[in-house]
Design an enzyme around this catalytic site. Structure first.
Site, PDB file in Angstrom:
ATOM      1  N   GLU A 199      10.296   1.433  10.345  1.00  0.00           N
ATOM      2  CA  GLU A 199      11.328   2.451  10.104  1.00  0.00           C
ATOM      3  C   GLU A 199      10.621   3.785  10.211  1.00  0.00           C
ATOM      4  O   GLU A 199       9.812   4.136   9.359  1.00  0.00           O
ATOM      5  CB  GLU A 199      11.978   2.252   8.733  1.00  0.00           C
ATOM      6  CG  GLU A 199      13.285   3.044   8.574  1.00  0.00           C
ATOM      7  CD  GLU A 199      13.071   4.406   7.964  1.00  0.00           C
ATOM      8  OE1 GLU A 199      13.060   5.399   8.741  1.00  0.00           O
ATOM      9  OE2 GLU A 199      12.918   4.491   6.748  1.00  0.00           O
ATOM     10  N   CYS A 205      13.610  11.142   6.440  1.00  0.00           N
ATOM     11  CA  CYS A 205      13.674  10.778   7.856  1.00  0.00           C
ATOM     12  C   CYS A 205      15.088  10.914   8.394  1.00  0.00           C
ATOM     13  O   CYS A 205      15.283  11.131   9.594  1.00  0.00           O
ATOM     14  CB  CYS A 205      13.150   9.358   8.052  1.00  0.00           C
ATOM     15  SG  CYS A 205      13.892   8.136   6.958  1.00  0.00           S
ATOM     16  N   GLU A 219      10.274  16.327  14.640  1.00  0.00           N
ATOM     17  CA  GLU A 219      10.607  16.142  13.231  1.00  0.00           C
ATOM     18  C   GLU A 219       9.746  17.073  12.385  1.00  0.00           C
ATOM     19  O   GLU A 219       8.514  17.033  12.456  1.00  0.00           O
ATOM     20  CB  GLU A 219      10.371  14.689  12.812  1.00  0.00           C
ATOM     21  CG  GLU A 219      10.790  14.413  11.372  1.00  0.00           C
ATOM     22  CD  GLU A 219      10.617  12.955  10.989  1.00  0.00           C
ATOM     23  OE1 GLU A 219      11.464  12.449  10.238  1.00  0.00           O
ATOM     24  OE2 GLU A 219       9.638  12.330  11.436  1.00  0.00           O
ATOM     25  N   SER A 274       5.732   7.738  10.008  1.00  0.00           N
ATOM     26  CA  SER A 274       5.855   8.470  11.263  1.00  0.00           C
ATOM     27  C   SER A 274       5.803   7.536  12.460  1.00  0.00           C
ATOM     28  O   SER A 274       5.226   6.441  12.408  1.00  0.00           O
ATOM     29  CB  SER A 274       4.734   9.503  11.372  1.00  0.00           C
ATOM     30  OG  SER A 274       3.488   8.869  11.610  1.00  0.00           O
ATOM     31  N   TYR A 312      -2.398  -2.698  16.018  1.00  0.00           N
ATOM     32  CA  TYR A 312      -3.131  -3.571  15.100  1.00  0.00           C
ATOM     33  C   TYR A 312      -2.649  -5.011  15.227  1.00  0.00           C
ATOM     34  O   TYR A 312      -3.440  -5.959  15.204  1.00  0.00           O
ATOM     35  CB  TYR A 312      -2.945  -3.110  13.655  1.00  0.00           C
ATOM     36  CG  TYR A 312      -3.452  -1.719  13.334  1.00  0.00           C
ATOM     37  CD1 TYR A 312      -4.474  -1.124  14.073  1.00  0.00           C
ATOM     38  CD2 TYR A 312      -2.902  -0.986  12.280  1.00  0.00           C
ATOM     39  CE1 TYR A 312      -4.930   0.154  13.767  1.00  0.00           C
ATOM     40  CE2 TYR A 312      -3.354   0.281  11.969  1.00  0.00           C
ATOM     41  CZ  TYR A 312      -4.360   0.855  12.718  1.00  0.00           C
ATOM     42  OH  TYR A 312      -4.803   2.113  12.406  1.00  0.00           O
ATOM     43  N   LYS A 348       0.846  -1.192   0.000  1.00  0.00           N
ATOM     44  CA  LYS A 348       0.000   0.000   0.000  1.00  0.00           C
ATOM     45  C   LYS A 348       0.884   1.246   0.000  1.00  0.00           C
ATOM     46  O   LYS A 348       1.540   1.564   0.987  1.00  0.00           O
ATOM     47  CB  LYS A 348      -0.930   0.062   1.214  1.00  0.00           C
ATOM     48  CG  LYS A 348      -2.029   1.141   1.020  1.00  0.00           C
ATOM     49  CD  LYS A 348      -2.588   1.660   2.314  1.00  0.00           C
ATOM     50  CE  LYS A 348      -1.789   2.792   2.903  1.00  0.00           C
ATOM     51  NZ  LYS A 348      -1.827   4.054   2.087  1.00  0.00           N
TER      52      LYS A 348
END
Length: 496
Positions: free
Chosen positions: A266, A301, A400, A244, A254, A190
């Site tokens: 990551e 990132c 961030e 994030s 989940y 996805k």
């Protein structure tokens, strides 16, 4: 590619196939839901509409992946045969390189030169590396007593759900998909709703390369619906996510609420870049610091967003970065001369501007930038931004931002530098500039980061692992270590 003009890219964009339907079980599938617009950040115009996947489409994709894993040929192929299929995907990516680079540039605002030379290079190399590595992973037979035989075999883990972000849509998809396929897994991918078009093209190219139906499925949709459905699905065995930290927490929940699937994350970063007075080349250190924070519009990132520089050289280094920022060419992503393109969209631009406003309110000094530019284009452009006099407690130094915003902090000694560097919930990457070998080793060990670059930044290749510590995630992408995420170890003990 290097001699293609902006006008030619614009012409090619008009002819580009931007099909926006899912790719499930080896075929394009419109799905039963609605659609949503993909807006190009270069001008704010709708590129196309993409199928908005929900539970039904995720169920169909996972069912196809499960059939392909349980009864299809892919997990049962010789590893060398799987490797050859990945090499065919790499070849097709190379053949489609211009069109894929153009698609990425249009959908997320990356300069076309970077999309072609960096993003596509990384994706192609990833499939080639894992294609060549597929038959190089061996099982084990430990030395035990002579009356028994022990075997340790690595078996594919099953159906992998891969959820990837928009900032490197094809590279990060490849980092998940290629090792999972090499290990013999099947995949439901996805992509981000902001940049789904290149991933859909990858799914079609994989089928064209000869992957059996159901081995690689691509479902488009948003995170709270399609992403959540993948995370909760009881037939997904492994979940690999880049994004994030907040969303990473959701995927852990989940997994706990479903089948305790393994979750590899990551996540975010607030990477420090430490410049000591004995850096071998202060001009190079400053130029690299500027490149690192402004490359890909700061939407990385690993971006070195916290520059930690010794007070004795702070003004010299900062002024060099400010000068570079003022001269950086912010422009149309389809212009080969553009050095920094558009942020991914208006919503993200507003979030970055909010961080800038907070920095000003909290007392940091704005040295350059801080406002949007090229507003007449309709695109989401921001001037490269540099703050100094940043306090470690300021939001600029803690959160961030994911944009071209640099925060400069100073220190007086090495212990203070290390303390500042580690004073974050993140631990993805760090940089260090020094001429002293002992300092390089000692500080690298002291930094809580998955990757430490010494006298460089963002260097590496497929042979080295990539991932973070602390709230930057777990597990590793790239290298042979990535295969560990997609395999199960089985011990067989045979009494002779």
């Amino acid at each position: 590619m290097l001699d293609v003009t902006r006008e030619e890219w614009l012409r090619r964009a008009e002819e580009l196939d931007l099909s926006g339907v899912h790719h499930i079980d080896g075929a394009d599938e419109p799905g039963g839901g609605g659609s949503y617009p993909v807006v190009s950040p270069r001008n704010g115009q709708v590129l196309t509409r993409v199928a908005d996947g929900g539970h039904a489409e995720v169920d169909a994709a996972v069912a196809a992946a499960r059939r392909a894993f349980d009864s299809g040929p892919w997990p049962r192929l010789a590893p060398a045969d799987r490797g050859r299929a990945l090499l065919r995907i790499a070849d097709l990516l190379e053949e489609q390189r211009d069109r894929l680079a153009l698609t990425i540039s249009l959908e997320m605002g990356k300069p076309i030169t970077d999309a072609y030379a960096i993003e596509l290079r990384a994706a192609i190399n990833t499939f080639r590396w894992y294609g060549q590595s597929a038959d190089k992973v061996t099982d084990e037979s430990p030395h035990i007593a002579p009356d028994a035989l022990a075997l340790v075999t690595r078996e594919p883990a099953g159906v992998v759900g891969a959820v990837v972000p928009w900032n490197f849509p094809l590279t990060l998809a490849s980092w998940k998909v290629a090792p999972a396929l090499a290990a013999g897994c099947t995949v439901v991918l996805k992509p981000s709703e902001n940049s789904p078009l290149s991933a859909l093209r990858l799914g079609r190219l994989a089928t064209e390369a000869g992957l059996p139906p159901g081995v690689l499925n691509v479902v488009t949709g948003d995170g709270p619906t399609a992403g959540r459905a993948i995370g909760l699905h009881p037939d997904v065995d492994v979940l690999a996510f880049t994004g994030s930290t907040a969303v990473g927490r959701h995927f852990l929940r989940y997994a706990a609420d479903s089948n305790l699937k393994r979750v590899w994350l990551e996540l975010g970063g607030k990477s420090p870049n430490i410049i000591l007075p004995d850096a071998p080349d202060l001009e190079k250190a400053a130029a690299t610091a500027a490149w690192g924070i402004f490359f890909n519009q700061g939407e990385m990132c690993t971006a070195p967003s916290r520059l930690l520089v010794h007070s004795s050289v702070a003004e010299r280094v900062t002024e060099a970065i400010v000068e570079r920022a003022r001269n950086l060419r912010v422009g149309d992503p389809l212009d080969p001369a553009t050095e920094m393109g558009a942020l991914v969209g208006e919503g993200h631009l507003e979030r970055v501007l909010d961080h800038i406003g907070t920095g000003l309110h909290e007392g940091a000094r704005l040295r350059t930038g801080g406002d949007r530019t090229r507003a007449e284009s309709g695109g989401s452009f921001l001037r490269p931004t540099v703050f100094d006099r940043v306090d470690p407690g300021m939001r600029l130094a803690r959160e961030e931002i994911f944009g071209p915003v640099l925060s400069v902090l100073t220190f007086e000694d090495l212990d203070e530098a290390v303390a500042l560097a580690n004073a974050t919930e993140y631990g993805l990457a760090a940089g260090l500039w020094t001429s002293d070998l002992s300092t390089a080793h000692r500080v690298s060990r002291a930094l809580k980061a998955g990757t430490v670059w010494v006298n460089c930044y963002e260097e590496g290749d497929l042979t080295v692992p990539f991932g973070g510590m602390k709230q930057s995630g777990n597990g590793r992408d790239k290298s042979a270590h990535a295969l560990e995420k997609y395999t199960e170890l089985k011990t067989t003990w045979i009494q002779l």
